[in-house]
Design a protein around this motif. Structure first.
Motif, short mmCIF file in Angstrom:
data_model
loop_
_atom_site.label_atom_id
_atom_site.label_comp_id
_atom_site.label_asym_id
_atom_site.label_seq_id
_atom_site.Cartn_x
_atom_site.Cartn_y
_atom_site.Cartn_z
N THR A 45 105.28 -23.73 24.76
CA THR A 45 104.10 -22.87 24.80
C THR A 45 103.20 -23.18 26.00
N LEU A 46 103.12 -24.46 26.40
CA LEU A 46 102.36 -24.79 27.62
C LEU A 46 103.07 -24.23 28.85
N GLY A 47 104.40 -24.19 28.82
CA GLY A 47 105.16 -23.69 29.95
C GLY A 47 104.99 -22.21 30.20
N ILE A 48 104.82 -21.40 29.14
CA ILE A 48 104.67 -19.96 29.33
C ILE A 48 103.20 -19.53 29.34
N ARG A 49 102.29 -20.49 29.23
CA ARG A 49 100.87 -20.17 29.20
C ARG A 49 100.43 -19.55 30.54
N GLY A 50 99.75 -18.43 30.46
CA GLY A 50 99.20 -17.80 31.65
C GLY A 50 100.21 -17.05 32.51
N MET A 87 116.15 -5.46 23.43
CA MET A 87 115.45 -5.58 22.16
C MET A 87 114.65 -4.31 21.92
N ALA A 88 113.96 -4.23 20.84
CA ALA A 88 113.18 -3.03 20.54
C ALA A 88 111.89 -3.06 21.32
N GLY A 89 112.00 -2.92 22.62
CA GLY A 89 110.84 -3.07 23.49
C GLY A 89 110.71 -4.48 23.96
N PRO A 90 110.09 -4.71 25.14
CA PRO A 90 109.95 -6.07 25.65
C PRO A 90 109.00 -6.88 24.82
N ILE A 91 109.21 -8.18 24.83
CA ILE A 91 108.28 -9.07 24.13
C ILE A 91 106.94 -9.05 24.83
N ALA A 92 105.88 -8.97 24.05
CA ALA A 92 104.54 -8.89 24.64
C ALA A 92 104.20 -10.16 25.39
N SER A 93 103.52 -10.02 26.50
CA SER A 93 103.06 -11.16 27.27
C SER A 93 101.69 -11.58 26.80
N PHE A 94 101.35 -12.87 27.01
CA PHE A 94 100.03 -13.34 26.66
C PHE A 94 99.01 -12.53 27.42
N GLY A 95 98.02 -12.07 26.68
CA GLY A 95 96.94 -11.35 27.31
C GLY A 95 97.21 -9.87 27.50
N SER A 96 98.37 -9.40 27.07
CA SER A 96 98.69 -7.99 27.21
C SER A 96 98.12 -7.21 26.06
N PRO A 97 97.97 -5.88 26.16
CA PRO A 97 97.48 -5.09 25.05
C PRO A 97 98.35 -5.21 23.82
N ALA A 98 99.66 -5.32 24.04
CA ALA A 98 100.54 -5.44 22.87
C ALA A 98 100.25 -6.71 22.10
N ALA A 99 99.98 -7.78 22.83
CA ALA A 99 99.66 -9.03 22.16
C ALA A 99 98.38 -8.90 21.37
N GLY A 100 97.42 -8.21 21.90
CA GLY A 100 96.17 -8.01 21.20
C GLY A 100 96.36 -7.21 19.94
N THR A 101 97.24 -6.20 20.01
CA THR A 101 97.52 -5.41 18.83
C THR A 101 98.15 -6.27 17.75
N LEU A 140 107.09 -16.60 39.68
CA LEU A 140 107.05 -17.66 38.68
C LEU A 140 106.70 -19.01 39.29
N TRP A 141 107.04 -19.20 40.57
CA TRP A 141 106.90 -20.51 41.18
C TRP A 141 105.45 -20.86 41.50
N ARG A 142 104.52 -19.93 41.29
CA ARG A 142 103.10 -20.24 41.46
C ARG A 142 102.51 -20.90 40.21
N HIS A 143 103.29 -20.96 39.17
CA HIS A 143 102.79 -21.50 37.89
C HIS A 143 103.33 -22.91 37.71
N ARG A 144 102.49 -23.89 38.05
CA ARG A 144 102.90 -25.29 37.97
C ARG A 144 103.34 -25.67 36.57
N ASN A 145 102.67 -25.13 35.55
CA ASN A 145 103.01 -25.47 34.17
C ASN A 145 104.44 -25.06 33.83
N LEU A 146 104.95 -23.99 34.44
CA LEU A 146 106.33 -23.59 34.22
C LEU A 146 107.28 -24.41 35.10
#
Length: 437
Positions: A366-371, A1-15, A249-255
């Motif tokens: 959205t709960l699954g990718i949170r954090g 894609m045109a650059g990776p999708i921004a992650s929650f909490g990343s600078p790109a997401a803030g922008t 990824l396996w440390r994230h119970r929500n995922l």
């Protein structure tokens, strides 16, 4: 894609958050994609009782048609992610729409040949194109604004998906069931060979219309100035890749619990929608023709659209987990009524489950990718792959053949209990994941 999708909490997401208005045209265009894949998916629900009559199928063979559709999500998700990385987000959307158009033309060929095998192949191709769209569009919507409003935002955009699913039964009921002998016959009626041939060919016009719309939409997207989400310098990309390599990824119970939650929820949603027309057509339930029953399927999907708008509003002031738990408990209750009730009570109970199913997919996603931080893209890919859970609707078809159609909905009720478990406990981030988030 045109650059990776921004992650929650990343600078790109803030922008993205600071310049949210620049993404509104893109989100509006993406809403049209949500609409189209919802529309095409539910056309299948209208098609299934039609094909059951044309090919003289058992419930197991009928639900196998939808199983093939959702197997495509499992098979195509990883290749779709690699294709997006190779050719870019915008071109991948165009390719996905092209694949879908090719599949719809395959349905026209299947109607000429009156072929069950070609029908399965064409539906697999259509679903593969939808998978390519899903892999990119859902996380894009989730990260384009503030993380805390991601469930509300995805529920809102998914409401346009439900708008497509709401209109599809009317379209299919008029152009497929309304123009066919099977659609106007009473339950249990036997069609002559000539009637079966005519019914098989009745799908040509609807799928030619859909193919034309998909081509037009592909041209529009190819020419649209879609903004890139994420990206940055090559050095920043290499640093993000190195950081992802040190995390799990396996440390994230929500995922970890979210992936089976999506998988199991899809069994419930697809089981209800696929067998709905056959269920309400039964003499002891609604005593309707398939054409009449398709109008009530419109209400089922309309309930999902309304439920997503309501859910998006409620999540502005209440936690997503609370809304999800309430929806799961309500869905479990009405499924028990549908299973053990009779007449209009059972019919309306099954219709009402759409209202409660509405918030489940976008909220679990959205709960699954949170954090997840730098792992957001990988986690989103796993959640999209879990849509393959819809392929196990064939198990409900087997149960309907063996124990009766009505009692097969106990499988759906059991699925609602897992969603309730996820809302109350499984969606909470683990302690280690919380510390990292």
């Amino acid at each position: 894609m045109a650059g990776p999708i921004a992650s929650f909490g990343s600078p790109a997401a803030g922008t993205a958050t600071r310049d949210q208005s620049s993404y509104r045209p893109a989100l509006s265009l993406l809403a049209s994609l949500f609409f189209m894949w919802g529309f095409i998916t539910v056309i299948n629900n209208t098609l299934l009782p039609h094909l059951r009559s044309v090919f003289d199928l058992s419930y197991t063979q009928t639900t196998l048609i939808e199983s093939v559709w959702f197997i495509a999500y499992f098979v195509a998700s990883i290749p779709a992610a690699k294709l997006i990385a190779r050719i870019g987000y915008q071109r991948a959307l165009v390719v996905g729409l092209g694949i879908m158009a090719l599949g719809t033309l395959g349905m026209v060929l299947a109607s000429h040949q009156v072929s069950y095998a070609i029908t399965l192949t064409a539906l697999f191709v259509i679903a593969s194109g939808i998978t390519l769209l899903q892999v990119a569009a859902n996380p894009y919507v989730a990260v384009v604004g503030p993380p805390e409003t991601a469930p509300a935002r995805l529920n809102l955009v998914q409401a346009f998906n439900s708008f497509g699913t709401t209109l599809a039964p009317l379209f299919g009921g008029y152009l497929i069931l309304g123009r066919s002998a099977s659609g106007n016959a009473t339950a249990g009626a036997t069609l002559s060979p000539a009637e079966r041939l005519a019914d098989a060919q009745s799908v040509q016009l609807p799928y030619l219309i859909v193919a034309a719309i998909l081509v037009v939409l592909a041209v529009v997207i190819a020419r649209f100035p879609l903004p890139a989400i994420g990206g940055g310098s090559e050095a920043a990309k290499r640093a993000a890749k190195a950081e992802r390599g040190s995390l799990s990824l396996w440390r994230h119970r929500n995922l970890v619990f979210g992936v089976p939650a999506i998988f199991i929820y899809l069994i419930a949603e697809i089981g209800v929608s696929n067998l709905f027309i056959n269920f309400v057509s039964q003499p002891e339930i609604g005593d309707l023709t398939h054409t009449q029953a398709s109008h009530y399927l419109f209400l089922l999907w309309g309930g999902m659209m309304v439920g997503r708008f309501i859910g998006s509003y409620l999540m502005q002031g209440r936690s997503a987990e609370t809304i999800l738990a309430g929806a799961a408990l309500a869905a479990f209750t009405v499924m028990l009524v549908a299973t053990f009730g009779t007449g209009p009570l059972a019919m309306w109970a099954l219709i009402s489950v759409g209202l409660f199913h509405a918030v489940m997919f976008p909220t679990i996603f959205t709960l699954g990718i949170r954090g997840l931080g730098p792992l957001t893209e990988e986690g989103a890919g796993l959640l999209i792959m879990a849509i393959a859970g819809g392929s196990l609707v064939v198990v409900q078809g087997w149960a309907a053949d063996r124990f009766g159609l009505q009692h097969s909905f106990l499988i759906t009720a059991a699925c609602e209990l897992y969603v309730l478990f996820y809302a109350l406990w499984g969606s909470r981030p683990g302690r280690k994941a919380s510390a990292r988030a």
